[in-house]
Design a protein around this motif. Structure first.
Motif, PDB file in Angstrom:
ATOM      1  N   VAL A   1       0.839  -1.213   0.000  1.00  0.00           N
ATOM      2  CA  VAL A   1       0.000   0.000   0.000  1.00  0.00           C
ATOM      3  C   VAL A   1       0.864   1.250   0.000  1.00  0.00           C
ATOM      4  CG1 VAL A   1      -1.721   1.296   1.313  1.00  0.00           C
ATOM      5  CG2 VAL A   1      -1.912  -1.192   1.115  1.00  0.00           C
ATOM      6  N   ALA A   2       1.881   1.271   0.838  1.00  0.00           N
ATOM      7  CA  ALA A   2       2.766   2.439   0.896  1.00  0.00           C
ATOM      8  C   ALA A   2       3.460   2.671  -0.436  1.00  0.00           C
ATOM      9  CB  ALA A   2       3.793   2.239   2.008  1.00  0.00           C
ATOM     10  N   SER A   3       3.868   1.604  -1.107  1.00  0.00           N
ATOM     11  CA  SER A   3       4.544   1.737  -2.393  1.00  0.00           C
ATOM     12  C   SER A   3       3.611   2.304  -3.451  1.00  0.00           C
ATOM     13  CB  SER A   3       5.072   0.366  -2.833  1.00  0.00           C
ATOM     14  OG  SER A   3       5.616   0.426  -4.134  1.00  0.00           O
ATOM     15  N   VAL A   4       2.365   1.851  -3.483  1.00  0.00           N
ATOM     16  CA  VAL A   4       1.406   2.356  -4.468  1.00  0.00           C
ATOM     17  C   VAL A   4       1.148   3.838  -4.248  1.00  0.00           C
ATOM     18  CG1 VAL A   4      -0.995   2.190  -5.233  1.00  0.00           C
ATOM     19  CG2 VAL A   4       0.346   0.114  -4.870  1.00  0.00           C
ATOM     20  N   LEU A   5       1.010   4.258  -3.000  1.00  0.00           N
ATOM     21  CA  LEU A   5       0.798   5.679  -2.701  1.00  0.00           C
ATOM     22  C   LEU A   5       2.008   6.510  -3.122  1.00  0.00           C
ATOM     23  CD1 LEU A   5      -0.922   5.460   0.803  1.00  0.00           C
ATOM     24  CD2 LEU A   5      -1.976   6.185  -1.359  1.00  0.00           C
ATOM     25  N   ALA A   6       3.189   6.010  -2.853  1.00  0.00           N
ATOM     26  CA  ALA A   6       4.405   6.759  -3.189  1.00  0.00           C
ATOM     27  C   ALA A   6       4.551   6.917  -4.698  1.00  0.00           C
ATOM     28  CB  ALA A   6       5.618   6.049  -2.605  1.00  0.00           C
ATOM     29  N   VAL A   7       4.246   5.878  -5.452  1.00  0.00           N
ATOM     30  CA  VAL A   7       4.392   5.946  -6.907  1.00  0.00           C
ATOM     31  C   VAL A   7       3.390   6.915  -7.514  1.00  0.00           C
ATOM     32  CG1 VAL A   7       4.127   4.604  -9.039  1.00  0.00           C
ATOM     33  CG2 VAL A   7       5.382   3.641  -7.108  1.00  0.00           C
ATOM     34  N   SER A   8       2.171   6.933  -7.008  1.00  0.00           N
ATOM     35  CA  SER A   8       1.123   7.782  -7.588  1.00  0.00           C
ATOM     36  C   SER A   8       1.126   9.206  -7.049  1.00  0.00           C
ATOM     37  CB  SER A   8      -0.243   7.148  -7.334  1.00  0.00           C
ATOM     38  OG  SER A   8      -0.500   7.116  -5.930  1.00  0.00           O
ATOM     39  N   ALA A   9       1.823   9.408  -5.931  1.00  0.00           N
ATOM     40  CA  ALA A   9       1.838  10.734  -5.274  1.00  0.00           C
ATOM     41  C   ALA A   9       0.450  11.148  -4.813  1.00  0.00           C
ATOM     42  CB  ALA A   9       2.444  11.784  -6.215  1.00  0.00           C
ATOM     43  N   LEU A  10      -0.414  10.181  -4.481  1.00  0.00           N
ATOM     44  CA  LEU A  10      -1.746  10.484  -3.967  1.00  0.00           C
ATOM     45  C   LEU A  10      -1.676  10.764  -2.470  1.00  0.00           C
ATOM     46  CD1 LEU A  10      -4.869  10.499  -4.503  1.00  0.00           C
ATOM     47  CD2 LEU A  10      -4.863   8.108  -3.735  1.00  0.00           C
ATOM     48  N   PRO A  11      -2.273  11.825  -1.988  1.00  0.00           N
ATOM     49  CA  PRO A  11      -2.326  12.060  -0.532  1.00  0.00           C
ATOM     50  C   PRO A  11      -3.030  10.894   0.146  1.00  0.00           C
ATOM     51  CG  PRO A  11      -2.923  14.044  -1.724  1.00  0.00           C
ATOM     52  CD  PRO A  11      -2.851  12.945  -2.740  1.00  0.00           C
ATOM     53  N   PRO A  12      -2.470  10.339   1.196  1.00  0.00           N
ATOM     54  CA  PRO A  12      -3.069   9.155   1.836  1.00  0.00           C
ATOM     55  C   PRO A  12      -4.501   9.382   2.307  1.00  0.00           C
ATOM     56  CG  PRO A  12      -0.822   9.468   2.590  1.00  0.00           C
ATOM     57  CD  PRO A  12      -1.160  10.683   1.791  1.00  0.00           C
ATOM     58  N   ARG A  13      -4.890  10.623   2.629  1.00  0.00           N
ATOM     59  CA  ARG A  13      -6.247  10.885   3.118  1.00  0.00           C
ATOM     60  C   ARG A  13      -7.296  10.629   2.036  1.00  0.00           C
ATOM     61  NH1 ARG A  13      -7.752  15.763   1.061  1.00  0.00           N
ATOM     62  NH2 ARG A  13      -6.074  17.125   0.285  1.00  0.00           N
ATOM     63  N   LEU A  14      -6.877  10.530   0.762  1.00  0.00           N
ATOM     64  CA  LEU A  14      -7.818  10.284  -0.325  1.00  0.00           C
ATOM     65  C   LEU A  14      -7.945   8.787  -0.648  1.00  0.00           C
ATOM     66  CD1 LEU A  14      -6.967  13.203  -2.773  1.00  0.00           C
ATOM     67  CD2 LEU A  14      -8.760  13.069  -1.038  1.00  0.00           C
ATOM     68  N   LEU A  15      -7.396   7.933   0.215  1.00  0.00           N
ATOM     69  CA  LEU A  15      -7.532   6.486   0.046  1.00  0.00           C
ATOM     70  C   LEU A  15      -8.160   5.887   1.294  1.00  0.00           C
ATOM     71  CD1 LEU A  15      -7.004   3.823  -1.474  1.00  0.00           C
ATOM     72  CD2 LEU A  15      -4.742   3.777  -0.390  1.00  0.00           C
ATOM     73  N   GLU A  16      -9.233   5.127   1.091  1.00  0.00           N
ATOM     74  CA  GLU A  16      -9.911   4.438   2.196  1.00  0.00           C
ATOM     75  C   GLU A  16      -9.925   2.941   1.894  1.00  0.00           C
ATOM     76  OE1 GLU A  16     -14.412   4.006   3.929  1.00  0.00           O
ATOM     77  OE2 GLU A  16     -13.702   6.025   3.486  1.00  0.00           O
ATOM     78  N   LEU A  17      -9.545   2.150   2.894  1.00  0.00           N
ATOM     79  CA  LEU A  17      -9.558   0.689   2.761  1.00  0.00           C
ATOM     80  C   LEU A  17     -10.754   0.134   3.515  1.00  0.00           C
ATOM     81  CD1 LEU A  17      -5.780  -0.196   3.274  1.00  0.00           C
ATOM     82  CD2 LEU A  17      -6.985   0.333   1.165  1.00  0.00           C
ATOM     83  N   GLU A  18     -11.616  -0.588   2.775  1.00  0.00           N
ATOM     84  CA  GLU A  18     -12.775  -1.243   3.387  1.00  0.00           C
ATOM     85  C   GLU A  18     -12.391  -2.681   3.735  1.00  0.00           C
ATOM     86  OE1 GLU A  18     -16.280  -1.101   1.093  1.00  0.00           O
ATOM     87  OE2 GLU A  18     -16.553   1.063   1.296  1.00  0.00           O
ATOM     88  N   LEU A  19     -12.543  -3.029   5.006  1.00  0.00           N
ATOM     89  CA  LEU A  19     -12.152  -4.342   5.513  1.00  0.00           C
ATOM     90  C   LEU A  19     -13.373  -5.148   5.896  1.00  0.00           C
ATOM     91  CD1 LEU A  19      -9.346  -3.009   7.876  1.00  0.00           C
ATOM     92  CD2 LEU A  19      -9.099  -3.711   5.507  1.00  0.00           C
ATOM     93  N   THR A  20     -13.291  -6.472   5.776  1.00  0.00           N
ATOM     94  CA  THR A  20     -14.388  -7.331   6.212  1.00  0.00           C
ATOM     95  C   THR A  20     -14.251  -7.617   7.703  1.00  0.00           C
ATOM     96  OG1 THR A  20     -13.138  -9.330   5.684  1.00  0.00           O
ATOM     97  CG2 THR A  20     -14.509  -8.406   3.941  1.00  0.00           C
ATOM     98  N   GLU A  21     -15.373  -7.994   8.298  1.00  0.00           N
ATOM     99  CA  GLU A  21     -15.355  -8.256   9.743  1.00  0.00           C
ATOM    100  C   GLU A  21     -14.490  -9.458  10.101  1.00  0.00           C
ATOM    101  OE1 GLU A  21     -19.313  -7.415  11.878  1.00  0.00           O
ATOM    102  OE2 GLU A  21     -19.909  -7.841   9.816  1.00  0.00           O
ATOM    103  N   SER A  22     -14.324 -10.405   9.164  1.00  0.00           N
ATOM    104  CA  SER A  22     -13.521 -11.591   9.464  1.00  0.00           C
ATOM    105  C   SER A  22     -12.062 -11.230   9.720  1.00  0.00           C
ATOM    106  CB  SER A  22     -13.614 -12.591   8.303  1.00  0.00           C
ATOM    107  OG  SER A  22     -13.106 -12.014   7.109  1.00  0.00           O
TER     108      SER A  22
END
Length: 820
Positions: A635-656
């Motif tokens: 995840v950190a690598s993808v953000l660094a390559v795209s130069a996207l501010p981390p606040r504009l990415l949300e990860l949806e997780l399952t309850e499991s």
């Protein structure tokens, strides 16, 4: 005399001529060349003629020879062969002492004795008496092998013969007188006549030498080869025997004697019949052994290989070939090899290849053979067909035994379980260990009912408490059953179907049994085809992302977008994520798909960010993907390559994710939070979330599942669940978004209950990036031109347009792979 000797050494006779002193035979019979006596020419003194004849004799001999004058023992004549043998010129040989040319102790003693006799005869005036004494055996001619030293420093092996010569006239006189007067009178008369002729006391010795160096070298080479051959035969691992055409023993090595345990007395006696009888008595089948021997000896050109079993238990391989010499068979060569160790090793290997070393049960290979044989029998004539069942017994949670009690205890448990399972079977049934904690069972003549009965008996037996080395515990097992021929007609199909049934039991909670379901097999084939097509789609670029807007219920603005995966296959058409995502999760391919979705969604969010739209993008993360060791780094690598501010990415997780290894999940969530991301829980309320986990984890948003939104507002149960989720989220200081909002009454209910955000067809379906951008642009234009009032009702397909850009505190993006 010496001058004459020197002048007479010229070889004037043809090589190999046989010449002898007239009437002068050799002192020792059989050692000097024979010839015809030559009479003395008229006018030539007899003594001179005798010496000249002796020299001529030496020159004519084919082998090395020299004439020695007695009693001085000096060489007076020699031939060219002697010069070549000794490596010395002829003029150096004449006049040389005889002992110098042959200096062995035997030669020196012989010359000394003969010289003494010659000296005595000369002094007594009777040489003939001395010659007679030598001929009588007191000093015989010397005939033996010796070694000659050559002038160059070498040596030669030779056969050397020394013979005494006497005058012809003396011999004639002796013969005449002996016939008239007897021996004593003959001696005196002969001596008187010889003295009167001037020959009294004259005697010679003839030395003949045959070079045996080549013969000696050949003998030595032959002896060396024989010794090497004997050493080779004795060192051979096989027993070797050579016989003649009649079966008589010619030779053998010690290995042969030891292999057949031949007694020492038989070996020393070399009794062919006794040894043959001993060998015949040593085999298990003497009659067949004797018959085979007779056939081999009757066909001397036959080569054969047999296997013999001895009374002592040994198995011997016998190989026989004809023995050839001069182009004809002369006998037989037999080679005996003890195969006992090799056969025993092969048996051990076969046992290891077919037997489980831990439990002693047959292994998977043997089990497959059983099933295949039973399947072939079941496919035979109708009157002989017999159904059977194949069962797979898999121990539940056996890894806990190894982890808590150790592998040694785990091995003992497996042995104990194997015995319990064996006790449940009939005599015709078969059991094998086919895996670590898995057993296979073949039930002969079993239908579905009898197979289930046996399986339940096994379930009960395995579930009995087990006590080993002070540890008491309880095991359970899961059993899958496949019937033949209903569920398969070969070993592979039946085993596969039984294992599939076991997996179904495991998924349903374990500790039970299950018959193979034909429909499940069809589904598995469909899943396999879908998995292959899915992998090809990722490589071929057939996946795409669509983005469903997330809007604020307060003012209708677009506050985010959920990235949703879409796939259109050229053969299968449009495939729903609900169909291929579970297959991807089962095969593990969901990790590759999730990485692709994450990279594409972040790239799109970065592109919108560059164009001035601050739209958080939500991406759904599967449990398999989340638990990858390098997920946070990815995840950190993808953000660094795209130069996207981390606040504009949300990860949806399952309850499991939250209930599986909570400590590890908490550490990983905190690491993601430190990157600046927003985290949310997807489909909240459908899993097994714990409020304690929600309190500990850095989660900022809950998504109400569409199954609770569809019944709003009329379904009181759904309404109560939604109200409870909203109240709980306010207590935990979390935002709430509802998905699947399709009607205006649903939206109004959510607004009244205080839900902050929604997404669904009421506003818009999932849009391609270009359409989503048009919505963003339209919303910006409407806001600039004083569009619809904030909070006004929205028609299902005429939603409020968002403004651009979004507020800095807008919800973070989320990952979503399953729902549209």
């Amino acid at each position: 005399m010496m001058a004459d000797a020197a002048s007479n050494t010229t070889e004037g006779q043809p090589a190999g001529a046989a010449v002898a002193l007239p009437g002068a035979p050799l002192a020792a019979p059989g050692t000097a060349p024979s010839g015809v006596p030559i009479g003395a020419p008229a006018g030539v003194p007899a003594g001179a003629h005798t010496e000249a004849s002796a020299r001529a004799l030496v020159r004519a001999l084919p082998h090395a020879a020299w004439l020695v004058s007695l009693p001085q023992a000096v060489v007076v004549a020699a031939n060219g062969a002697a010069a070549r043998l000794l490596g010395r010129p002829l003029d150096q040989l004449v006049g040389a002492p005889a002992q110098q040319l042959a200096a062995s102790p035997e030669d020196e003693a012989w010359w000394a004795a003969v010289s003494d006799v010659a000296t005595a005869a000369t002094s007594e005036g009777s040489w003939r008496s001395a010659s007679a004494t030598a001929a009588a055996g007191e000093r015989p001619a010397l005939d033996s092998d010796t070694i000659f030293a050559c002038a160059g420093g070498g040596s030669r092996h030779v056969r050397r013969t020394i013979s005494l010569l006497r005058d012809e006239a003396c011999a004639a006189n002796g013969a005449t007188n002996g016939a008239t007067n007897g021996d004593a009178t003959c001696d005196r008369t002969c001596d008187a006549k010889c003295a009167g002729r001037g020959a009294h006391g004259r005697a010679w010795a003839l030395v003949m030498v045959i070079d045996r160096s080549a013969e000696q070298a050949a003998d030595a080479e032959r002896e060396a080869r024989v010794a090497e051959l004997e050493a080779t035969l004795e060192s051979a691992a096989d027993g070797l025997l050579v016989t003649d055409l009649a079966g008589g023993l010619r030779s053998f090595n010690r290995r042969f004697a030891a292999m057949w345990a031949l007694p020492e007395e038989l070996l020393h006696a070399r009794d062919d019949d006794a040894i043959a009888a001993w060998m015949a008595r040593s085999v298990l089948d003497p009659e067949a052994y004797a018959q085979r021997l007779r056939m081999l000896f009757e066909t001397p050109l036959l080569a054969a290989t047999d296997r013999l079993r001895l009374l002592g238990g040994a198995v011997v391989e016998r190989v026989t070939r004809p023995l050839w010499r001069d182009g004809r068979p002369q006998g037989r060569v037999w080679a005996f090899r003890d195969l006992s160790e090799r056969l025993a090793a092969e048996e051990r290997i076969e046992a290891l290849a077919s037997t489980d070393a831990l439990t002693g049960l047959p292994n998977r290979r043997v089990m497959s053979g059983w099933v295949e044989a039973a399947a072939q029998a079941a496919g035979g004539p109708a009157e002989s067909r017999q159904p059977f069942a194949v069962m797979m017994v898999d121990l539940d949670r056996f890894r806990q035994i190894n982890a808590s009690l150790g592998h040694a205890m785990g091995d003992r448990v497996l042995q104990h379980v194997a015995k319990r399972l064996q006790g449940c079977l009939r005599e015709d049934d078969r059991i094998a260990r086919i895996g670590g904690d898995q057993f296979g069972v073949l039930l002969a003549g079993a239908d579905a009912r009898s197979a289930e009965t046996t399986a339940r008996r096994m379930l009960n037996v395995v579930a009995q408490p087990c006590s080993l080395e002070g540890a008491t515990f309880t095991l359970t097992c899961s059993i899958g059953i496949a019937l033949a021929p209903a569920h398969g007609r070969n070993a592979d199909e039946l085993a596969r179907h039984a294992e599939a049934a076991v997996r179904a039991v495991k998924l349903a909670g374990s500790a039970n049994l299950r018959l193979h379901q034909v429909r499940a097999e069809v589904d598995r084939r469909s899943h396999m085809m879908l998995d292959h097509a899915m992998r090809q789609a990722l490589v071929s670029g057939r996946f795409r992302l669509a983005y469903q807007p997330q809007v604020s219920l307060a003012d209708g603005r677009i506050v985010g977008a959920e990235a949703l995966l879409r796939w259109r296959d050229p053969e299968l058409g449009e495939i729903s994520p609900g169909r291929f995502i579970p297959v991807a999760e089962e095969s593990g391919f969901i990790v590759a798909i999730g990485d692709w979705v994450l990279a594409q969604a972040v790239r799109q969010a970065a592109l919108w960010h560059q164009r001035g739209w601050q739209v958080p993008v939500a991406v759904n993360v599967s449990a398999v993907q989340f638990h990858q060791a390098q997920f946070v780094e990815r995840v950190a690598s993808v953000l660094a390559v795209s130069a996207l501010p981390p606040r504009l990415l949300e990860l949806e997780l399952t309850e499991s994710i939250l209930v599986h290894d909570a400590d590890e999940a908490l550490a990983r969530l905190r690491a993601l939070k430190r990157l600046g991301l927003r985290l949310s829980i997807d489909d909240f309320g459908t899993g097994y979330s714990s409020l304690a986990y929600l309190k500990r984890f850095p989660i900022g948003k809950l998504k109400i599942d569409r199954s609770f939104v569809q019944g709003l507002p009329g379904d009181e149960t759904d309404a109560g669940i939604v109200r409870a989720i909203l109240q709980m989220s306010r207590a935990l200081d979390m935002q709430v978004i509802a998905e699947g909002v399709e009607t205006e009454p649903q939206r109004e209910f959510l607004v009244r209950e205080g839900c902050a955000e929604m997404q669904g067809f009421l506003y818009a379906p999932a849009l391609d990036p270009l359409s989503f951008e048009q919505r963003l642009a339209q919303a910006g234009a409407e806001e600039a031109g004083a569009g619809p009032a904030t909070g006004a009702p929205h028609a299902p397909h005429a939603p409020h347009a968002p403004h651009a850009p979004a507020a800095p505190n807008a919800p973070g993006p989320r990952i979503r792979l399953v729902r549209a």
